[in-house]
Design an enzyme around this catalytic site. Sequence first.
Site, PDB file in Angstrom:
ATOM      1  N   GLY A 195      -8.077   5.655   9.186  1.00 24.74           N
ATOM      2  CA  GLY A 195      -8.075   7.111   9.182  1.00 24.74           C
ATOM      3  C   GLY A 195      -7.061   7.630   8.191  1.00 24.74           C
ATOM      4  N   GLY A 197      -3.684   8.942   6.722  1.00 25.94           N
ATOM      5  CA  GLY A 197      -2.331   8.530   7.070  1.00 25.94           C
ATOM      6  C   GLY A 197      -1.586   9.547   7.896  1.00 25.94           C
ATOM      7  N   GLU A 239      10.087   0.499   3.622  1.00 26.88           N
ATOM      8  CA  GLU A 239      10.098  -0.131   2.299  1.00 26.88           C
ATOM      9  C   GLU A 239       9.489   0.896   1.363  1.00 26.88           C
ATOM     10  OE1 GLU A 239       8.948  -1.363  -0.951  1.00 26.88           O
ATOM     11  OE2 GLU A 239       7.472  -2.626   0.072  1.00 26.88           O
ATOM     12  N   CYS A 273       6.058  -1.354  -6.323  1.00 22.28           N
ATOM     13  CA  CYS A 273       7.261  -0.583  -5.998  1.00 22.28           C
ATOM     14  C   CYS A 273       8.503  -1.188  -6.628  1.00 22.28           C
ATOM     15  CB  CYS A 273       7.425  -0.471  -4.488  1.00 22.28           C
ATOM     16  SG  CYS A 273       7.341  -2.055  -3.616  1.00 22.28           S
TER      17      CYS A 273
END
Length: 466
Positions: A195, A197, A239, A273
């Site tokens: 779904g 977020g 993170e 990242c």
Amino acid sequence: MLIAGEFVGGKGSGELTISDPARDSTIIAVQSASTDQLGQAVTAASAAQREWENVSPTDRAATLHRLADAIETCADQFTAVITTQLGSPVGLSERLHVRLAVADIRAVAEALVSMKFEQQIGASMVLERAAGVVFAITPWNYPLHQVVAKVAPAIAAGCSVILKPSEEALGAAALFARCVQESGLPAGVLNVVVGGGREIANELVGHPGIDVVSFTGSTEVGSAIARQAAGTITRVHLELGGKSPSLIAPSGDLTTGVKVTLANCFLNSGQSCNALTRLLVPRENLSQVEQQILGLMPRHQPVDPWSNGARMGSVVSVARQASIWSDIQAAKDRGDTILAGGTGLPDGIERGAFVRPTVFFDTDPNSPIAQEEVFGPVLTVLAYDDLNHALELANATRYGLGGSVWASTNHEAADIAREIRSGQVDLNGGAFNPAAPFGGFKASGYGRELGRYGIASFIEPQSLQN
């Protein structure tokens, strides 16, 4: 979706569209989870966790190895799904996305059997207890690796997990759920819900049945999740973003450092990242660096991700493409110098979410393009006057996730790295280690993933006093 050991379709009102970004086409639409289904996932996870925690660490590790075996058996399917839904080159999908995930799981399993979950400290017996039910929110950029980086340590610790994978890369999570069933993990220990977020986070982050929230994504969203979780004193691991420096010291191998940094920055179309997106070089070497970068750029041009030998494919969506182009154009408008790349589709490509790898040269360190995460194939080259100035630049962003140091010896590189406020720093091109802790300082988050440090993130100590 996987709830209580059964695959079910979503019953929510929302619809998620799964796309092929390289071809800018829709693959399929799926329904999101309903509020009732989210509640069922929490109930199933709570019931399963109590029994799973009582399974011995040796048996939990054996389950993890079976999971790794199942993923290896389905490697071709994972490769195809990741290439299609992420736009990652097919060779990279297999080598990086799939093999790394398998290595992650095996490293966790090996760490688990070496850990002690009971120890006597004076008159106290200290137990390492599972933290409970984990709500894991994973991103799209490494759709299998990021899933196992959370799920494997959590179930190793004896927790159960409700996984919410990114809506932009659902295929890998669906295959992963199939592999979990083949591994023999008891029903309810892993539940997968899909779904939007924001909608699912609003339901589950503050849910009384959730003990830990583990999130990977942007710093802004991570901050919002932490604020929401604070209302129920729910433990959170984050993170988050990065703007990682690659510092080539005066004694370092300039040629190798530039070559590896460029490849790292453009890896996965810059959608990592911990990508090395800031190259720090001695000012007197700027001309040499400029010529080397121009000579290397042709090998990093985006092509069809299914092409043999492709280094770069597309980015994940046309929306991401537009965001990257916006950042590049804004920097150009501010006067930042583009050495290579820019906005617009690469030569020879007429459609799809492709982005030209771009290098900003001799950039103002305070420019937004040198300070903020672009999350695309964009490198900024910064010049420093001496090593102290280089360290000042390396630490001059709000982030602290990754980094790299190039020096004459690893000993010298380590001395420099100790001055960098970052969770992980490569020394002279050191390889990623799936057994070592991964996580950030500052606005790059808190908590650690992978190996024994990842397991420890999902443990609560309990002291029994005699």
